[in-house]
Design an enzyme around this catalytic site. Sequence first.
Site, PDB file in Angstrom:
ATOM      1  CG  HIS A  39     -53.474 -33.596 -30.868  1.00  0.00           C
ATOM      2  ND1 HIS A  39     -52.904 -34.111 -31.782  1.00  0.00           N
ATOM      3  CD2 HIS A  39     -54.807 -34.287 -30.496  1.00  0.00           C
ATOM      4  CE1 HIS A  39     -53.920 -34.370 -32.408  1.00  0.00           C
ATOM      5  NE2 HIS A  39     -54.370 -35.254 -31.796  1.00  0.00           N
ATOM      6  CG  ASP A 118     -49.070 -43.426 -35.106  1.00  0.00           C
ATOM      7  OD1 ASP A 118     -50.282 -43.973 -35.063  1.00  0.00           O
ATOM      8  OD2 ASP A 118     -49.429 -42.846 -35.949  1.00  0.00           O
ATOM      9  NE  ARG A 125     -56.428 -47.232 -34.393  1.00  0.00           N
ATOM     10  CZ  ARG A 125     -55.627 -46.265 -34.064  1.00  0.00           C
ATOM     11  NH1 ARG A 125     -54.942 -45.514 -34.346  1.00  0.00           N
ATOM     12  NH2 ARG A 125     -57.121 -45.159 -34.141  1.00  0.00           N
ATOM     13  CB  SER A 140     -52.483 -43.374 -32.479  1.00  0.00           C
ATOM     14  OG  SER A 140     -51.556 -42.264 -33.830  1.00  0.00           O
ATOM     15  CE  LYS A 144     -49.642 -38.577 -35.116  1.00  0.00           C
ATOM     16  NZ  LYS A 144     -50.009 -39.881 -34.093  1.00  0.00           N
TER      17      LYS A 144
END
Length: 358
Positions: A39, A118, A125, A140, A144
């Site tokens: 990621h 999420d 948010r 978050s 995932k």
Amino acid sequence: MYLKELNIEETTNLTRSMMVSGDMLMWPKELRGKLVDKHSTGGVGDKISLVLAPALAACGMKVPMISGRGLGHTGGTLDKLEAIPGFIVCIDQTRMQEIIDSVGCCIVGQTKSLVPADKIFYATRDVTGTIDDTSLIAASIISKKAAEQVGALVLDVKCGKGSFNKTETAARKLASKMVKIGNGLGVKTVALLTKMDSPIGNAIGNALEVVEAIECLHDNGPDDIMDLVYSLGAQVLHQNCNTLSITEARHQMIDIISSGAALRKFRDMIVAQGVSEPIADSLCEPGADMFKILPKAQNVTPIICKKEGSVLEIDSLRCAEISGRLGAGRFKSSDPINYAVGLELCVHVGSKVKEGGC
């Protein structure tokens, strides 16, 4: 949470609850020791996933990469891949498992049933001005990735002008929190801090970045991209195979790309995700004019140097903003994308330039 900040235990518990709020990917037992992912926190010209996922698959790993779209100044992996005619990012879990089993990698969008909490948290948010909370960002991202049920995860945490983390201190804080949470949820997690003051590579824009990624898979990419691909890949292989040193893993990544095996995996992946075989073969053919297939901008404007000198800085944020205004990005989720437009950098920091050159 925003005012008092969550500690690691609290953030891990929140992440776990978000992870199990919907479906989790399920894999056959024989694959569980090979499942890995990566990621990035987002950057400018960041097409690393397009090179890294097939390279890891060519090394024998299984890479069920769930990616996102671009918003604001950062580009989205899914937007880049959708520049390829026929490429499908909406894949259900059954088809995803078939692709992972046959090809070894896929790059898809988040399904509605994966970590639905999420989406609710993010919307909340957004309207409460708490987007930039480190704990909520970490929860978050990791929720995932943990829901993918991978065994190893490498995080590319950007810092600098073209990143959401403007300082190394902020990037290190986020990276440390995500690593602790990931490991706390049973995912072997490691993070690299990488600079995003200047764009990575030469291309900014969707089709342009696909071309550059394929050039990288031909072992002909810019040095900064190749180095990051090798570094991230080496960390994943080392995390997943404790008997392999970082140096050995890096050499394996270098060899797998130079052999053409990673390019073949990329070709098989895009075919499995909807691209016709003739288009995939034409894109991956050595020396191919990929813009016969990919969208191409109708107008090209060279930027001419007004004086001789050296390039001291290339502001990645300004480059991204300009590319976005041309249509390569979106500033709200409903904005359309123009896959053809973008910027191509002919120089890098430290390059010598002449008056009248471009």
